[in-house]
Design an enzyme around this catalytic site. Structure first.
Site, short mmCIF file in Angstrom:
data_model
loop_
_atom_site.label_atom_id
_atom_site.label_comp_id
_atom_site.label_asym_id
_atom_site.label_seq_id
_atom_site.Cartn_x
_atom_site.Cartn_y
_atom_site.Cartn_z
N GLU A 46 -3.15 -12.93 -4.00
CA GLU A 46 -4.46 -13.47 -3.61
C GLU A 46 -4.42 -14.99 -3.74
O GLU A 46 -4.06 -15.52 -4.80
CB GLU A 46 -5.54 -12.89 -4.51
N ASP A 57 -16.94 -17.21 -9.95
CA ASP A 57 -15.80 -17.51 -10.81
C ASP A 57 -16.24 -18.04 -12.16
O ASP A 57 -17.17 -18.84 -12.26
CB ASP A 57 -14.89 -18.54 -10.13
#
Length: 288
Positions: A46, A57
């Site tokens: 990824e 995040d």
């Protein structure tokens, strides 16, 4: 071969799937990290496309994104570096809808595909609004993976499992990415529910902080995505070799519980490349 076909073939051969993450442009020569992951037994990688307001995040990935942006990286530069990269596993992008729609979904997906990427995740594009992006991704042969949370209703899980491509990203907990957190009963249930709803791979992410936790989570799904644990090591000074060694330790932990044979049992699969072979079912890529 699509991302989903690649992952499914490996899973069906008896392999627990391992997908490590790296933030594009986080350090000079960051593509060496991608190579190290592939050599260490990753099944896909990824690639995070840095964004200034990464709402999903946690602090570690935010720090990695900030470092990449401060270093002058851009999506265009990252994709150019990926276009020159040659590894034996598929690569896919993770980013936010601002970066997608400032160009248009069609232009963004065309650029990803021209770089050799095979899929993407856009976590702030909800299921109800993903139609345009899903159509643009499909037109370029990209697999758009959707996320499912422990709080999702059975009806919503069914819709996510049906609409996702490549794999279904099962979130272990509510909140942002990070290394903390145990393996809750809700997370285990989510993995079991999703694998009962779909034949496409189901991967756990968030809080996959060490080999033991990765192996335990893989018992309830088809594999794991490892991000913050790797980026913390990189931010603290680890290089490609050290990161590859850590991924290899997770690979061993995933293989050990199921008593799998060595990796030689898996048939050769197409390499990540800018231009696929003529027989590649994904078809030709647009010119970059």
């Amino acid at each position: 071969m699509t991302l989903e076909e690649f992952l499914t073939a490996r899973r069906d051969a008896g392999r627990a799937l391992l997908v490590p993450y790296v933030t594009g442009g986080v350090t000079p020569g960051w593509t060496d990290v991608v190579r190290a992951y592939a050599d260490a037994g990753a099944d896909a990688v990824e690639i995070g496309l840095p964004f200034s307001d990464p709402m999903l995040d946690g602090v570690t990935i935010q720090e990695a994104s900030d470092r990449a942006i401060a270093g002058g990286t851009t999506v265009t530069r990252i994709l150019a570096e990926l276009a020159a990269l040659d590894v034996e596993v598929p690569l896919f992008a993770m980013t936010y809808s601002n970066l997608v729609f400032q160009r248009s979904a069609a232009a963004f997906c065309a650029a990803l595909r021209a770089s050799g990427l095979r899929g993407l995740i856009v976590p702030d594009s909800p299921l109800e609004e993903v139609g345009e992006l899903a159509g643009a991704a499909a037109a370029e042969g990209l697999d758009l993976a959707l996320m499912a949370a422990p709080s999702s209703s059975p009806e919503r899980l069914r819709a996510i499992a049906a609409r996702s491509r490549g794999f279904v990203y099962a979130v272990t907990r509510m909140g942002t990415t990070g290394e903390d957190g145990g393996i809750s009963a809700e997370a285990a249930r989510l993995g079991r529910d999703l694998t009962a709803l779909t034949d496409r791979p189901v991967l756990f992410g968030f809080g996959v902080s060490d080999p033991a936790r990765a192996a335990e989570l893989a018992r309830h799904a088809d594999g794991v995505v490892v991000a913050s644990a790797l980026m913390r090591r990189l931010l603290d000074g680890a290089g490609p070799r050290e990161l590859g060694e850590y991924v290899a330790s997770i690979r061993r932990a995933l293989d050990r519980p199921l008593d799998r044979e060595p990796d030689e049992q898996y048939a050769p699969l197409p390499r990540h490349r800018r231009r696929p072979d003529r027989q590649d079912p994904v078809g030709p890529l647009p010119r970059g």
